[in-house]
Design a protein around this motif. Structure first.
Motif, PDB file in Angstrom:
ATOM      1  N   LYS A   1     -10.287  22.666 -21.115  1.00 43.04           N
ATOM      2  CA  LYS A   1     -11.072  21.039 -21.096  1.00 43.04           C
ATOM      3  C   LYS A   1     -12.502  21.180 -21.844  1.00 43.04           C
ATOM      4  O   LYS A   1     -13.109  22.149 -22.049  1.00 43.04           O
ATOM      5  CB  LYS A   1     -11.351  20.939 -19.694  1.00 43.04           C
ATOM      6  N   ASP A   2     -12.760  20.010 -22.347  1.00 40.90           N
ATOM      7  CA  ASP A   2     -14.295  19.786 -22.589  1.00 40.90           C
ATOM      8  C   ASP A   2     -15.117  19.613 -21.469  1.00 40.90           C
ATOM      9  O   ASP A   2     -14.641  18.586 -20.811  1.00 40.90           O
ATOM     10  CB  ASP A   2     -14.137  18.740 -23.757  1.00 40.90           C
ATOM     11  N   VAL A   3     -16.008  20.282 -21.538  1.00 40.65           N
ATOM     12  CA  VAL A   3     -16.774  20.050 -20.115  1.00 40.65           C
ATOM     13  C   VAL A   3     -18.189  19.534 -20.462  1.00 40.65           C
ATOM     14  O   VAL A   3     -18.937  19.778 -21.382  1.00 40.65           O
ATOM     15  CB  VAL A   3     -17.080  21.456 -19.362  1.00 40.65           C
ATOM     16  N   LEU A   4     -18.485  18.444 -19.638  1.00 41.95           N
ATOM     17  CA  LEU A   4     -20.132  18.072 -19.609  1.00 41.95           C
ATOM     18  C   LEU A   4     -20.879  18.431 -18.262  1.00 41.95           C
ATOM     19  O   LEU A   4     -20.116  18.195 -17.224  1.00 41.95           O
ATOM     20  CB  LEU A   4     -19.883  16.649 -19.811  1.00 41.95           C
ATOM     21  N   VAL A   5     -21.924  19.042 -18.508  1.00 38.52           N
ATOM     22  CA  VAL A   5     -22.849  19.072 -17.372  1.00 38.52           C
ATOM     23  C   VAL A   5     -24.096  18.361 -17.411  1.00 38.52           C
ATOM     24  O   VAL A   5     -24.711  18.554 -18.418  1.00 38.52           O
ATOM     25  CB  VAL A   5     -23.381  20.800 -17.386  1.00 38.52           C
ATOM     26  N   ILE A   6     -24.355  17.747 -16.398  1.00 35.61           N
ATOM     27  CA  ILE A   6     -25.610  16.894 -16.362  1.00 35.61           C
ATOM     28  C   ILE A   6     -26.592  17.461 -15.504  1.00 35.61           C
ATOM     29  O   ILE A   6     -26.461  17.613 -14.092  1.00 35.61           O
ATOM     30  CB  ILE A   6     -24.953  15.292 -15.622  1.00 35.61           C
TER      31      ILE A   6
ATOM     32  N   CYS B   1     -23.206  26.425 -14.009  1.00 37.86           N
ATOM     33  CA  CYS B   1     -21.742  25.905 -14.547  1.00 37.86           C
ATOM     34  C   CYS B   1     -21.277  26.181 -15.894  1.00 37.86           C
ATOM     35  O   CYS B   1     -20.098  26.306 -16.059  1.00 37.86           O
ATOM     36  CB  CYS B   1     -22.161  24.354 -14.284  1.00 37.86           C
ATOM     37  N   ILE B   2     -22.345  26.265 -16.798  1.00 43.01           N
ATOM     38  CA  ILE B   2     -21.674  26.371 -18.024  1.00 43.01           C
ATOM     39  C   ILE B   2     -21.077  27.964 -18.182  1.00 43.01           C
ATOM     40  O   ILE B   2     -19.988  28.054 -18.735  1.00 43.01           O
ATOM     41  CB  ILE B   2     -22.938  26.647 -19.117  1.00 43.01           C
ATOM     42  N   GLY B   3     -22.018  29.104 -17.531  1.00 39.98           N
ATOM     43  CA  GLY B   3     -21.255  30.564 -17.675  1.00 39.98           C
ATOM     44  C   GLY B   3     -19.793  30.509 -17.008  1.00 39.98           C
ATOM     45  O   GLY B   3     -19.014  31.197 -17.399  1.00 39.98           O
ATOM     46  N   THR B   4     -19.564  29.555 -15.901  1.00 37.37           N
ATOM     47  CA  THR B   4     -18.531  29.660 -15.194  1.00 37.37           C
ATOM     48  C   THR B   4     -17.454  28.908 -16.062  1.00 37.37           C
ATOM     49  O   THR B   4     -16.224  29.475 -15.873  1.00 37.37           O
ATOM     50  CB  THR B   4     -18.648  29.040 -13.782  1.00 37.37           C
TER      51      THR B   4
ATOM     52  N   SER C   1     -26.005  32.350 -20.142  1.00 36.31           N
ATOM     53  CA  SER C   1     -24.942  31.302 -20.145  1.00 36.31           C
ATOM     54  C   SER C   1     -25.133  30.592 -21.354  1.00 36.31           C
ATOM     55  O   SER C   1     -24.022  30.260 -22.053  1.00 36.31           O
ATOM     56  CB  SER C   1     -24.817  30.436 -18.875  1.00 36.31           C
ATOM     57  N   HIS C   2     -26.174  29.942 -21.661  1.00 36.64           N
ATOM     58  CA  HIS C   2     -26.463  29.294 -22.878  1.00 36.64           C
ATOM     59  C   HIS C   2     -26.142  30.126 -24.116  1.00 36.64           C
ATOM     60  O   HIS C   2     -25.694  29.500 -25.121  1.00 36.64           O
ATOM     61  CB  HIS C   2     -28.006  28.986 -22.816  1.00 36.64           C
TER      62      HIS C   2
END
Length: 462
Positions: A285-290, A299-302, A343-344
């Motif tokens: 999936k394409d994921v968006l973290v707000i 959340c990014i690393g996960t 994660s970044h």
């Protein structure tokens, strides 16, 4: 100090992370360790600065110069004794603390190469476990009074540990199936392996602390009666309510609070099974973290480890200043500068000054998020009596440009937590940690737990 010139001759050396291509395929801890020789060299860099701003900056009051000196001289047990005289759980802070002490280090002001305090304390406590310096500390006598601690997060654990050593009979009530709070259910395993928590809990049980899991104690004025007639009660329930985003489309499948993903993934790694329809996954999936904080980073690393296609992180606030110095918050205070986490580094598009307008979907499933770039401006009051140069202290969000859509099948809301409200409790009920102050750092939660234990002791011995 054993080597008064070390800070002039030896550069800061961090252990660093495992290679990206290796670590994104598992949930093992990403941080590496230095060998004993290099670790002692890093400890030697702690200078005899006269005024230990590191001690001032640490909420626990850690005496970094003392235990760094002992570490440099190879006196590991002495370093352990000094470290744990102020810090009950260095294995936690040594992995996840942002190290306020390092930003306040004189060397950070001098050449932006502060002493590696966080890594040093982790090395000390792990050596203590390995060498058998750590043994159960069972109190010689009990005072006959009972204290109930509600919540087994860092604040509750620190408070329970301190009270137990004072001789109180302590019972910790935890609504989840295991202890740790956000240490267990909010922080990914790649930052803190949960075996580290289990090891500490076993030790606390051997020292006489009782843990009761799966008991969600309601925090009302009747607390003492609902906790077995305890002589005192400590509320350490953290900040259970995350900040939500109630905009059109919030009900779509694929929009989740960050902790829904993080806690579920940690439970899966612990062996818990979830029905497919309840499973939250970023796979393909394409994921968006707000939200641009640490929870968003987790959340990014996960998402990477779950096999996402891409990750974008947006933040409504402006991009922080880059570099080591923050003109608005100068040394020895904590600099609010741009932070790039492990994660970044694994891959992420980051954008600031972005406001979220609407969740878009088809057939009840999220397909994208409508957002808009904004500016923050200070309005100038109009009319008579405004005064020359009178400006509001609170900036106003102003739309900039046209709205656009970010493609996403999974959106994670990581916008922080709401400070809990409490009723009027009896005088034998105390509140500590995030439950009292709102969301903060693990090290501050632990410090609050220790301070609350002292207040409980003062109350019960008056």
């Amino acid at each position: 100090m054993g080597n008064p010139k070390a800070f002039l001759e030896i550069h800061r050396q961090e252990a660093g992370y495992r290679p990206v291509h290796d670590r994104i395929h598992d949930f093992g801890e990403v941080e590496q360790t230095l060998n004993t020789r290099e670790r002692k060299r890093q400890a030697s860099r702690c200078m005899d600065c006269g005024v230990p701003f590191c001690h001032w900056a640490c909420p626990l009051g850690n005496k970094a110069p003392e235990w760094n000196d002992a570490l440099y001289r190879g006196e590991w047990e002495q370093a352990f004794r000094l470290l744990t005289s102020t810090n009950p759980f260095p294995e936690f802070t040594g992995r996840i603390c942002p190290a306020l002490c390092e930003k306040a280090c004189v060397l950070n002001r001098f050449n932006h190469e502060p002493t590696t305090n966080r890594e040093d304390e982790c090395a000390i406590i792990e050596a203590a476990f390995r060498e058998g310096y750590i043994q159960p500390r069972v109190p010689a006598r009990r005072c006959g009074k009972r204290v109930a601690v509600i919540g087994a997060g860092p604040a509750g654990l620190a408070c329970a540990d301190a009270l137990n050593q004072m001789g109180y009979t302590v019972t910790v009530y935890e609504k989840n199936e295991a202890a740790g709070g956000l240490l267990r259910y909010g922080i990914p395993n790649f930052k803190l392996n949960k075996a580290i928590i289990d090891r500490r809990i076993r030790l606390m049980e051997q020292e006489g602390i009782a843990f009761r899991y799966g008991e969600d104690v309601e925090c009302t004025a009747a607390l003492p009666q609902s906790t077995g007639q305890a002589d005192a009660v400590v509320i350490a329930t953290g900040t259970p309510s995350a900040r939500d985003l109630n905009i059109p489309g919030r009900e779509l499948k694929g929009v989740h609070l960050a902790l829904e993903l993080l806690s579920q993934q940690n439970r899966v790694l612990a062996g818990m099974a979830f029905p497919e329809k309840e499973r939250i996954t970023a796979k393909g999936k394409d994921v968006l973290v707000i939200g641009g904080g640490d929870t968003g980073s987790d959340c990014i690393g996960t998402a990477h480890r779950q096999g996402c296609r891409s990750v974008t992180q947006i933040e409504i606030m402006p991009r922080p200043v880059e570099g080591p110095d923050d003109p608005q918050n100068p040394w020895p205070n904590w600099p609010r500068t741009l932070k790039t986490t492990s994660s970044h580094e694994e891959g992420c598009t980051r954008r600031w000054n972005i406001n979220t307008l609407e969740f878009l979907g088809e057939d009840g499933k999220l397909t994208g998020v409508k957002v808009q770039e904004i500016d923050w401006k200070f309005p100038v009051p109009q009319g008579e009596g405004a005064g020359v140069g009178a400006v509001s202290s609170r900036p106003v969000m102003v739309a900039k440009g046209e709205p656009f859509v970010i493609k996403a099948e999974l959106c994670l809301l990581a916008m922080g937590f709401l400070r809990p409200e409490h009723p009027q409790y009896p005088e034998n009920v105390f509140v500590c940690g995030d439950a009292a102050s709102g969301a903060s750092l693990v090290v501050r939660a632990m410090a609050s737990g220790i301070e609350t234990a002292k207040k409980v002791n003062e109350y019960l011995t008056r």
